[in-house]
Design an enzyme around this catalytic site. Structure first.
Site, PDB file in Angstrom:
ATOM      1  N   ASP A   1       0.903  -1.221  -0.145  1.00  0.00           N
ATOM      2  CA  ASP A   1       0.115   0.027  -0.043  1.00  0.00           C
ATOM      3  C   ASP A   1       0.683   1.314   0.138  1.00  0.00           C
ATOM      4  O   ASP A   1       1.963   1.263   0.509  1.00  0.00           O
ATOM      5  CB  ASP A   1      -1.114  -0.021   1.148  1.00  0.00           C
TER       6      ASP A   1
ATOM      7  N   LYS B   1      14.247   5.427 -11.549  1.00  0.00           N
ATOM      8  CA  LYS B   1      13.120   5.256 -10.601  1.00  0.00           C
ATOM      9  C   LYS B   1      13.451   4.331  -9.498  1.00  0.00           C
ATOM     10  O   LYS B   1      13.065   4.504  -8.135  1.00  0.00           O
ATOM     11  CB  LYS B   1      11.681   5.448 -11.063  1.00  0.00           C
TER      12      LYS B   1
END
Length: 197
Positions: A71, A176
Site C-alpha cells: 500500500d 526510479k
C-alpha cells in the site's frame, strides 16, 4: 523459505516495478492476473501498513499462497499528509490518475510550501494468516506546479525527486527503482530474506 510468492496487485505499473525489482530471487513470482478473479477487499485501514497487511492477509487466505501486498501513496505536508492512504481514490473511488493529479494541483494552487514524500508499506503473509514480514520505504521530494515527463504512473508526473534532481515522470524505470519508496521497501525485504536463507 517459501518457493512461490504472489504479488497481490492489479496495478500494472506496480506489477512492472515488482518484476524488475524482484528479478533474480530464487522464487516463482506470480500475480493476481495468474489466478481466477476474486472480489477485492475493502481497504479501510488508517495507515499504509494496515492496508498492506489487510490486502496480503485477504489474498493469502483466498488463494492459499504466500502473498505480498503493497500500500503506497503520496503525503503532502501542506495538506496534513493528504492524499495519504486515499491516494488512489483521492478524486473518487474510480478516479483516474489524471483526475487525482488535477484535484491535487487544485488543492495546492496557493501553497508555496510543496514538500512531499512517497511512502510504501509492504507486507508478506502466509495462507494461515501469519505475517512473515513488514517493511516500508520513503522517497522525499517536492510537488511540481504542473505535470512533467511521460514516465511512471500515479502521481509520478507531479513529483520532483530531490535524490534524482529531476521529475519522477522524467526518470527511467531503472533510475526510479534506485530511489523510489517501493524500491527501498523491496530492497529492505530482500536483505531480510538474504539473512534468512
Amino acid at each position: 523459505m517459501f518457493k512461490e510468492l504472489v504479488v497481490a496487485t492489479h496495478n500494472q505499473g506496480k506489477v512492472e516495478e515488482f518484476k524488475t525489482l524482484m528479478q533474480g530471487l530464487p522464487l516463482e513470482i506470480k500475480y493476481l492476473a495468474d489466478f481466477e478473479p476474486v472480489e477485492e477487499p475493502v481497504e479501510n485501514g488508517r495507515t499504509f501498513a494496515a492496508n498492506a497487511r489487510l490486502k496480503a492477509t485477504y489474498y493469502a487466505k483466498k488463494l492459499g499462497k504466500v502473498c505480498i501486498a503493497d500500500d503506497s501513496g503520496l503525503e503532502v505536508q501542506a495538506l496534513d499528509g493528504a492524499p495519504g492512504v486515499r491516494s488512489a481514490r483521492y478524486a473518487g473511488e474510480k478516479a483516474t490518475d489524471e483526475e487525482n493529479n488535477n484535484l491535487l494541483l487544485h488543492n495546492m494552487k496557493f501553497q508555496v510550501k510543496r514538500t512531499c514524500r512517497f511512502r510504501c508499506a509492504l507486507c508478506v503473509v502466509q495462507p494461515d494468516g501469519k505475517v512473515l514480514n513488514e517493511v516500508d520505504g520513503i522517497c522525499e521530494g517536492m510537488l511540481l506546479h504542473a505535470p512533467l515527463g511521460e514516465e511512471g504512473f500515479g502521481y509520478d508526473p507531479l513529483f520532483w525527486s530531490t535524490e534524482l534532481h529531476k521529475g519522477m515522470g522524467e526518470a527511467s524505470m531503472q533510475e526510479k527503482n534506485k530511489i523510489s519508496h517501493r524500491g527501498k521497501a523491496i530492497r529492505k525485504l530482500m536483505a531480510i530474506w538474504g539473512k534468512k536463507k
